[in-house]
Design a protein around this motif. Structure first.
Motif, PDB file in Angstrom:
ATOM      1  N   LEU A  26       0.299  -1.074  -0.231  1.00  0.00           N
ATOM      2  CA  LEU A  26      -0.009  -0.519   0.055  1.00  0.00           C
ATOM      3  C   LEU A  26       1.150   1.046  -0.145  1.00  0.00           C
ATOM      4  N   ALA A  27       0.675   2.557  -0.742  1.00  0.00           N
ATOM      5  CA  ALA A  27       1.341   3.865  -0.499  1.00  0.00           C
ATOM      6  C   ALA A  27       0.971   3.947   1.104  1.00  0.00           C
ATOM      7  N   TYR A  28       2.153   4.498   1.329  1.00  0.00           N
ATOM      8  CA  TYR A  28       2.446   4.913   2.854  1.00  0.00           C
ATOM      9  C   TYR A  28       2.938   6.565   2.996  1.00  0.00           C
ATOM     10  N   SER A  29       2.703   7.526   1.821  1.00  0.00           N
ATOM     11  CA  SER A  29       3.371   8.397   1.955  1.00  0.00           C
ATOM     12  C   SER A  29       3.034   9.506   0.135  1.00  0.00           C
ATOM     13  N   PHE A  30       2.071  10.661  -0.066  1.00  0.00           N
ATOM     14  CA  PHE A  30       2.000  11.011  -1.414  1.00  0.00           C
ATOM     15  C   PHE A  30       3.216  10.747  -2.616  1.00  0.00           C
ATOM     16  N   SER A  31       4.478  10.623  -1.553  1.00  0.00           N
ATOM     17  CA  SER A  31       5.493  10.115  -2.689  1.00  0.00           C
ATOM     18  C   SER A  31       5.369   9.195  -3.982  1.00  0.00           C
ATOM     19  N   GLU A  32       4.411   8.466  -2.781  1.00  0.00           N
ATOM     20  CA  GLU A  32       4.321   7.201  -3.397  1.00  0.00           C
ATOM     21  C   GLU A  32       2.881   7.310  -4.370  1.00  0.00           C
ATOM     22  N   ALA A  33       2.533   8.675  -4.610  1.00  0.00           N
ATOM     23  CA  ALA A  33       1.101   8.475  -5.683  1.00  0.00           C
ATOM     24  C   ALA A  33       1.507   7.710  -7.060  1.00  0.00           C
ATOM     25  N   ARG A  34       2.502   7.676  -7.639  1.00  0.00           N
ATOM     26  CA  ARG A  34       2.882   7.509  -9.164  1.00  0.00           C
ATOM     27  C   ARG A  34       3.336   5.647  -8.832  1.00  0.00           C
ATOM     28  N   GLN A  35       4.122   5.531  -7.305  1.00  0.00           N
ATOM     29  CA  GLN A  35       4.281   3.662  -7.398  1.00  0.00           C
ATOM     30  C   GLN A  35       2.978   3.021  -7.788  1.00  0.00           C
ATOM     31  N   ARG A  36       2.885   1.465  -8.863  1.00  0.00           N
ATOM     32  CA  ARG A  36       2.499   0.833  -8.744  1.00  0.00           C
ATOM     33  C   ARG A  36       2.586  -0.463  -7.809  1.00  0.00           C
ATOM     34  N   LYS A  37       1.810  -0.330  -7.055  1.00  0.00           N
ATOM     35  CA  LYS A  37       1.698  -1.804  -5.837  1.00  0.00           C
ATOM     36  C   LYS A  37       2.126  -2.866  -6.482  1.00  0.00           C
ATOM     37  N   THR A  38       2.572  -3.910  -5.962  1.00  0.00           N
ATOM     38  CA  THR A  38       2.283  -5.217  -6.120  1.00  0.00           C
ATOM     39  C   THR A  38       3.870  -6.172  -5.297  1.00  0.00           C
ATOM     40  N   MET A  39       3.651  -7.262  -5.647  1.00  0.00           N
ATOM     41  CA  MET A  39       4.061  -8.325  -5.223  1.00  0.00           C
ATOM     42  C   MET A  39       5.319  -8.453  -6.635  1.00  0.00           C
ATOM     43  N   TRP A  40       6.353  -9.010  -6.467  1.00  0.00           N
ATOM     44  CA  TRP A  40       6.785 -10.283  -7.384  1.00  0.00           C
ATOM     45  C   TRP A  40       6.521 -11.825  -6.852  1.00  0.00           C
ATOM     46  N   LEU A  41       5.774 -12.592  -8.453  1.00  0.00           N
ATOM     47  CA  LEU A  41       5.859 -13.741  -8.197  1.00  0.00           C
ATOM     48  C   LEU A  41       7.025 -14.326  -9.161  1.00  0.00           C
ATOM     49  N   VAL A  42       7.186 -14.986  -8.575  1.00  0.00           N
ATOM     50  CA  VAL A  42       9.313 -15.546  -8.948  1.00  0.00           C
ATOM     51  C   VAL A  42       9.379 -16.995  -9.015  1.00  0.00           C
ATOM     52  N   ASP A  43       9.795 -17.275 -10.295  1.00  0.00           N
ATOM     53  CA  ASP A  43      10.449 -18.775 -10.299  1.00  0.00           C
ATOM     54  C   ASP A  43      11.614 -18.688 -10.259  1.00  0.00           C
TER      55      ASP A  43
END
Length: 389
Positions: A233-250
């Protein structure tokens, strides 16, 4: 082996006083659903499970529920403590919980004791390196001095030494919570420079097949085997343009890595708006942000009356209001002492009024109140001086 890499949950955190409890619960629901639907073999959580060392009861309940649900799936999960966590508290009951397949790695002395997993291609050793505060762990690693790079390097030396004793072909995965050189920070991360230089070189992680990193809140790839998942989740407005994800790693048989991003549900979009109050309230271009969490920077030459109340009529979720007049203010490069040199108290007070209301002169009544206030202060000071004599 398929791994799900996440970090920086910060359970219990709010966003500019807006509760994120429901959003964090939705994220954990999503994480469990992804583990089930994507055939995940192990979950890696790279630190900052909680937002503070003494988490609230609601945050603890969320974590407890997540542990039970992951254990019920029978999917091994490895957690490390981050700089926001209390390692001691997070690690309580680690031995017992480990029997359910939930592995809490919070003790620096256990860096070289991996969680051993296996797939059809052989063993995978997962090493959990909790956040290492240099002043607290130097002696444990036999170091007389050094910052984050030194203590993390010493921990990785132990990891490589243990790995060398494992069967040939053992693949190695490391979880670490650190600021690795080349990473891009956000405003919402707590500074970890205390105790030594914060950044550590990527070469610290040489010799392992995948390093699941935590601490920085933006998802990023420093190398194919070296990645930050970022916060869900975004925890500051500096993250407004971040895409919030997890990595699915093989993790392939030869230790090579492929990875894809899995989006995390967001409670509300973020927007950072800038302009005059009139433009923000009237222009159609801003309509798409009316239901967003909004940070506004007003550029009006004079500070408007009741700006927050007016903004919230159009943007009801305005959370932060800043002022930055287009003219930038008078004499910004001069020090405060230089700007007030040679002025009496009344002149300084008048200057303050002009500063907070650019372009507007103090009203006659205001000047009268200021003079009266200063006179009363002087009279009080004179009386104290007379009594002292």
């Amino acid at each position: 082996m398929r791994l799900l890499h996440t970090s920086d949950w910060h359970l219990g955190r709010s966003f500019h006083r807006e509760s994120l409890h429901d959003a964090q619960r939705a994220f954990l629901d999503h994480l469990v659903a992804v583990v089930r639907s994507e055939g995940v073999d192990a979950v890696l959580v790279a630190g900052d499970v909680y937002d503070r060392a003494l988490p609230g009861l609601d945050a603890v309940a969320l974590f407890d529920d997540a542990l039970h649900r992951l254990a019920d799936l029978g999917v091994p999960t490895v957690f490390i403590s981050g700089n926001h966590d209390s390692a001691r508290r997070l690690g309580v009951g680690a031995g017992l919980i480990g029997q359910a397949g939930i592995h809490l790695r919070t003790d620096p002395g256990e860096c070289a004791e991996p969680v051993l997993l296996a797939d059809q291609h052989g063993p995978v050793a997962v090493y959990g390196l909790p956040y290492l505060e240099p002043t607290l762990v130097r002696e444990r690693f036999g170091l007389a001095k050094g910052g984050h790079a030194a203590v993390l390097g010493a921990a990785m030396d132990r990891v490589r030494a243990d790995l060398a004793m494992r069967p040939e072909g053992t693949r190695a995965v490391v979880l670490a919570h650190a600021f690795v050189t080349g990473g891009a920070p956000s405003d919402s991360e707590r500074d970890i420079a205390v105790g030594g230089v914060a950044a550590v070189p990527a070469s610290v992680f040489d010799g392992v097949h995948y390093a699941a990193l935590g601490h920085l809140h933006g998802c990023q790839t420093l190398a194919p085997h070296l990645r930050y998942s970022g916060s869900p989740l975004a925890y500051s407005f500096s993250e407004a343009r971040q895409r919030k994800t997890m990595w699915l790693v093989d993790l392939a048989a030869d230790g090579s890595v492929t990875a894809e991003r899995v989006d995390c549900p967001q409670p509300r979009p973020l927007a950072t708006l800038r302009g005059t109050l009139e433009a923000l309230l009237t222009e159609e271009a801003y309509a798409e942000h009316e239901q967003s969490w909004v940070q506004v920077t007003l550029t009006d030459a004079a500070r408007p009356s009741e700006p927050m109340e007016k903004l919230r009529r159009r943007f009801p979720h305005t959370l932060q209001l800043l002022f930055d007049p287009e003219d930038g203010g008078a004499e910004p490069s001069r020090s405060y002492a230089a700007r007030v040199s040679g002025r009496d108290d009344l002149e300084i007070a008048e200057g303050f009024l002009r500063h907070v209301r650019p372009g507007a002169e103090p009203e006659p009544d205001e000047l009268g109140w200021l003079r009266e206030g200063f006179e009363r202060v002087r009279e009080g000071a004179d009386r104290k001086a007379d009594l002292a004599r």
